[in-house]
Design a protein around this motif. Structure first.
Motif, PDB file in Angstrom:
ATOM      1  N   PRO A  27       0.821  -1.206   0.000  1.00 36.30           N
ATOM      2  CA  PRO A  27       0.000   0.000   0.000  1.00 36.30           C
ATOM      3  C   PRO A  27       0.858   1.262   0.000  1.00 36.30           C
ATOM      4  CG  PRO A  27       0.092  -0.917   2.208  1.00 36.30           C
ATOM      5  CD  PRO A  27       0.796  -1.898   1.313  1.00 36.30           C
ATOM      6  N   LEU A  28       0.299   2.356  -0.501  1.00 36.18           N
ATOM      7  CA  LEU A  28       1.051   3.599  -0.592  1.00 36.18           C
ATOM      8  C   LEU A  28       1.359   4.160   0.794  1.00 36.18           C
ATOM      9  CD1 LEU A  28       0.093   3.315  -3.544  1.00 36.18           C
ATOM     10  CD2 LEU A  28      -0.230   5.802  -3.567  1.00 36.18           C
ATOM     11  N   PRO A  29       2.458   4.923   0.900  1.00 36.62           N
ATOM     12  CA  PRO A  29       2.753   5.603   2.170  1.00 36.62           C
ATOM     13  C   PRO A  29       1.638   6.584   2.535  1.00 36.62           C
ATOM     14  CG  PRO A  29       4.640   5.667   0.683  1.00 36.62           C
ATOM     15  CD  PRO A  29       3.475   5.168  -0.119  1.00 36.62           C
ATOM     16  N   SER A  30       1.690   7.102   3.743  1.00 36.27           N
ATOM     17  CA  SER A  30       0.683   8.061   4.196  1.00 36.27           C
ATOM     18  C   SER A  30       0.772   9.350   3.381  1.00 36.27           C
ATOM     19  CB  SER A  30       0.890   8.392   5.678  1.00 36.27           C
ATOM     20  OG  SER A  30       2.097   9.119   5.854  1.00 36.27           O
ATOM     21  N   GLN A  31      -0.287  10.146   3.448  1.00 35.35           N
ATOM     22  CA  GLN A  31      -0.315  11.401   2.696  1.00 35.35           C
ATOM     23  C   GLN A  31       0.772  12.361   3.163  1.00 35.35           C
ATOM     24  OE1 GLN A  31      -4.222  13.184   2.325  1.00 35.35           O
ATOM     25  NE2 GLN A  31      -5.203  11.196   1.962  1.00 35.35           N
ATOM     26  N   SER A  32       1.087  12.351   4.443  1.00 35.78           N
ATOM     27  CA  SER A  32       2.137  13.238   4.950  1.00 35.78           C
ATOM     28  C   SER A  32       3.498  12.842   4.391  1.00 35.78           C
ATOM     29  CB  SER A  32       2.160  13.229   6.477  1.00 35.78           C
ATOM     30  OG  SER A  32       2.414  11.929   6.969  1.00 35.78           O
ATOM     31  N   ILE A  33       3.752  11.541   4.281  1.00 33.70           N
ATOM     32  CA  ILE A  33       5.016  11.074   3.720  1.00 33.70           C
ATOM     33  C   ILE A  33       5.077  11.398   2.229  1.00 33.70           C
ATOM     34  CG2 ILE A  33       6.336   9.007   3.128  1.00 33.70           C
ATOM     35  CD1 ILE A  33       5.470   7.824   5.801  1.00 33.70           C
ATOM     36  N   LEU A  34       3.979  11.186   1.520  1.00 34.26           N
ATOM     37  CA  LEU A  34       3.944  11.504   0.091  1.00 34.26           C
ATOM     38  C   LEU A  34       4.143  12.997  -0.144  1.00 34.26           C
ATOM     39  CD1 LEU A  34       0.979   9.199  -1.010  1.00 34.26           C
ATOM     40  CD2 LEU A  34       3.388   8.936  -1.658  1.00 34.26           C
ATOM     41  N   LEU A  58      -5.617   3.226  -8.555  1.00 33.74           N
ATOM     42  CA  LEU A  58      -5.584   2.963  -7.123  1.00 33.74           C
ATOM     43  C   LEU A  58      -6.968   2.573  -6.625  1.00 33.74           C
ATOM     44  CD1 LEU A  58      -3.449   6.010  -5.856  1.00 33.74           C
ATOM     45  CD2 LEU A  58      -2.635   3.732  -6.499  1.00 33.74           C
ATOM     46  N   GLU A  59      -6.998   1.839  -5.534  1.00 31.91           N
ATOM     47  CA  GLU A  59      -8.246   1.506  -4.840  1.00 31.91           C
ATOM     48  C   GLU A  59      -8.042   1.824  -3.369  1.00 31.91           C
ATOM     49  OE1 GLU A  59     -11.871   0.991  -4.520  1.00 31.91           O
ATOM     50  OE2 GLU A  59     -11.161   0.211  -6.448  1.00 31.91           O
ATOM     51  N   LYS A  60      -9.069   2.334  -2.728  1.00 31.56           N
ATOM     52  CA  LYS A  60      -8.955   2.655  -1.309  1.00 31.56           C
ATOM     53  C   LYS A  60      -9.450   1.469  -0.484  1.00 31.56           C
ATOM     54  CE  LYS A  60      -9.334   6.480   1.897  1.00 31.56           C
ATOM     55  NZ  LYS A  60      -9.810   7.860   2.115  1.00 31.56           N
ATOM     56  N   VAL A  61      -8.573   1.011   0.404  1.00 31.31           N
ATOM     57  CA  VAL A  61      -8.907  -0.092   1.305  1.00 31.31           C
ATOM     58  C   VAL A  61      -8.688   0.400   2.730  1.00 31.31           C
ATOM     59  CG1 VAL A  61      -8.372  -2.446   2.003  1.00 31.31           C
ATOM     60  CG2 VAL A  61      -8.166  -1.784  -0.416  1.00 31.31           C
ATOM     61  N   GLY A  62      -9.783   0.668   3.411  1.00 30.01           N
ATOM     62  CA  GLY A  62      -9.675   1.268   4.735  1.00 30.01           C
ATOM     63  C   GLY A  62      -9.117   2.664   4.608  1.00 30.01           C
ATOM     64  N   ASN A  63      -8.024   2.932   5.293  1.00 33.68           N
ATOM     65  CA  ASN A  63      -7.369   4.243   5.200  1.00 33.68           C
ATOM     66  C   ASN A  63      -6.221   4.247   4.204  1.00 33.68           C
ATOM     67  OD1 ASN A  63      -9.019   5.458   7.189  1.00 33.68           O
ATOM     68  ND2 ASN A  63      -7.742   4.591   8.829  1.00 33.68           N
ATOM     69  N   ASP A  64      -5.985   3.103   3.552  1.00 32.54           N
ATOM     70  CA  ASP A  64      -4.845   2.983   2.644  1.00 32.54           C
ATOM     71  C   ASP A  64      -5.284   2.997   1.188  1.00 32.54           C
ATOM     72  OD1 ASP A  64      -3.005   2.723   4.749  1.00 32.54           O
ATOM     73  OD2 ASP A  64      -3.385   0.563   4.883  1.00 32.54           O
ATOM     74  N   TYR A  65      -4.354   3.423   0.326  1.00 29.21           N
ATOM     75  CA  TYR A  65      -4.533   3.280  -1.112  1.00 29.21           C
ATOM     76  C   TYR A  65      -3.639   2.143  -1.592  1.00 29.21           C
ATOM     77  CZ  TYR A  65      -7.201   7.609  -1.785  1.00 29.21           C
ATOM     78  OH  TYR A  65      -8.175   8.587  -1.757  1.00 29.21           O
ATOM     79  N   VAL A  66      -4.201   1.251  -2.400  1.00 24.81           N
ATOM     80  CA  VAL A  66      -3.434   0.135  -2.942  1.00 24.81           C
ATOM     81  C   VAL A  66      -3.465   0.218  -4.469  1.00 24.81           C
ATOM     82  CG1 VAL A  66      -3.883  -1.360  -0.970  1.00 24.81           C
ATOM     83  CG2 VAL A  66      -5.437  -1.413  -2.926  1.00 24.81           C
ATOM     84  N   ILE A  67      -2.427  -0.332  -5.100  1.00 21.35           N
ATOM     85  CA  ILE A  67      -2.321  -0.312  -6.556  1.00 21.35           C
ATOM     86  C   ILE A  67      -3.107  -1.497  -7.115  1.00 21.35           C
ATOM     87  CG2 ILE A  67      -0.728  -0.365  -8.511  1.00 21.35           C
ATOM     88  CD1 ILE A  67       1.474   0.544  -6.503  1.00 21.35           C
ATOM     89  N   VAL A  68      -4.029  -1.215  -8.033  1.00 22.59           N
ATOM     90  CA  VAL A  68      -4.833  -2.296  -8.618  1.00 22.59           C
ATOM     91  C   VAL A  68      -4.527  -2.515 -10.099  1.00 22.59           C
ATOM     92  CG1 VAL A  68      -6.720  -2.139  -6.961  1.00 22.59           C
ATOM     93  CG2 VAL A  68      -6.746  -0.667  -8.987  1.00 22.59           C
TER      94      VAL A  68
END
Length: 300
Positions: A27-34, A58-68
């Protein structure tokens, strides 16, 4: 309004580049890290993520974004027109990226027009950046518009490494004295978590370490709140990209070791153990220095 749109489109295109090249993993890093990675606001990052989500990348899973799915050419925005200072920032990122990906190497000769066309910005912006960068004595102006990437020896690299050690140990001292509520403690925790995640897949994904390496050392330097520190680290980064990173014979093993060393530094920092944190930093820098010297010697 146009400036904001240009910035968002530019960040989206950078996102797509990094996703395509495997520099960002799921999953992608947090928005603050990005936001820290792309040197922009979390608002811009949020809009970029929403756009990539709407494109089905991207797809949102919970609070995370994952690459689809992997991006394709059609996902890019058309070339955006940037203001001069935005072009300068764009070219700086592109220049370091070309070095990191070995598209520019010691001994290469290139023209300002070639780089301007490659990055799709004004040649004037390219020339101004190269003139500033030439103070590090890593490039030289052969004649107007044409430049040469210089080679350097072990003595030059070791002297610059002395500067790196001074800067980072001083920055770590500042970091350990940050107040508890400082956001950088949160970033350190997130960075430790991402190191742990990468450690699980490092055998197949060892190149992703370079981004974590950049983020950790940038985070340390940020605590010094000294722009001269950051400027000096530009040259040091190029040194490592030229030589330390160019020797790929044992890059996987070096990165695996570096992950463990990074985690030891971060653990000591988060435990507020000043002495252990400094010792672990010295150990990590000594390992990096030995690898760099070995790479330069082998190339010589």
């Amino acid at each position: 309004m146009a400036r904001t749109k240009n910035l968002r489109n530019s960040v989206v295109n950078q996102f797509i580049d990094d996703l395509s090249n495997g520099h960002i993993v799921s999953p992608l890093p947090s928005q603050s890290i990005l936001a820290n990675m792309y040197n922009t606001s979390r608002t811009t990052i949020r809009h970029s993520l929403e756009h990539l989500h709407s494109c089905g990348i991207l797809e949102k899973v919970g609070n995370d974004y994952v690459i689809v799915r992997q991006p394709v050419v059609e996902d890019y925005y058309d070339t955006v027109t940037e203001l001069p200072h935005e072009q300068a920032a764009t070219f700086e990122r592109a220049f370091y990226k070309m070095i990191h990906q070995r598209e520019l190497s010691p001994g290469d000769t290139f023209t300002e027009l070639q780089l301007a066309r490659f990055v799709n910005i004004s040649p004037v912006v390219v020339r101004e950046f190269l003139l500033r960068f030439s103070r590090y004595n890593l490039i030289e102006n052969i004649r107007r518009g044409q430049w040469h990437m210089k080679k350097f020896d072990q003595h030059y690299a070791e002297k610059l490494f002395e500067l790196r050690e001074l800067l980072e140990t001083q920055a770590l001292t500042h970091f350990m004295n940050l107040p508890e509520h400082d956001q950088r403690w949160v970033l350190a925790k997130e960075l430790l978590y991402r190191h742990r995640q990468l450690r699980k897949t490092v055998i197949f994904n060892y190149r992703a370490f370079s981004q974590l390496d950049h983020e950790l050392h940038s985070l340390l330097l940020s605590a010094a709140d000294n722009p001269f520190f950051n400027q000096s680290m530009e040259a040091i980064t190029v040194i490592f990209h030229f030589h330390y990173q160019r020797d790929e014979a044992d890059l996987k093993a070096r990165n695996i070791l570096a992950i463990e060393e990074h985690m030891a530094i971060l653990n000591a920092m988060l435990n507020h153990d000043d002495l252990s944190a400094m010792n672990e930093l010295h150990r990590h820098l000594e390992t990096a220095k030995s690898s760099m010297v070995r790479a330069i010697t082998q190339q010589s």
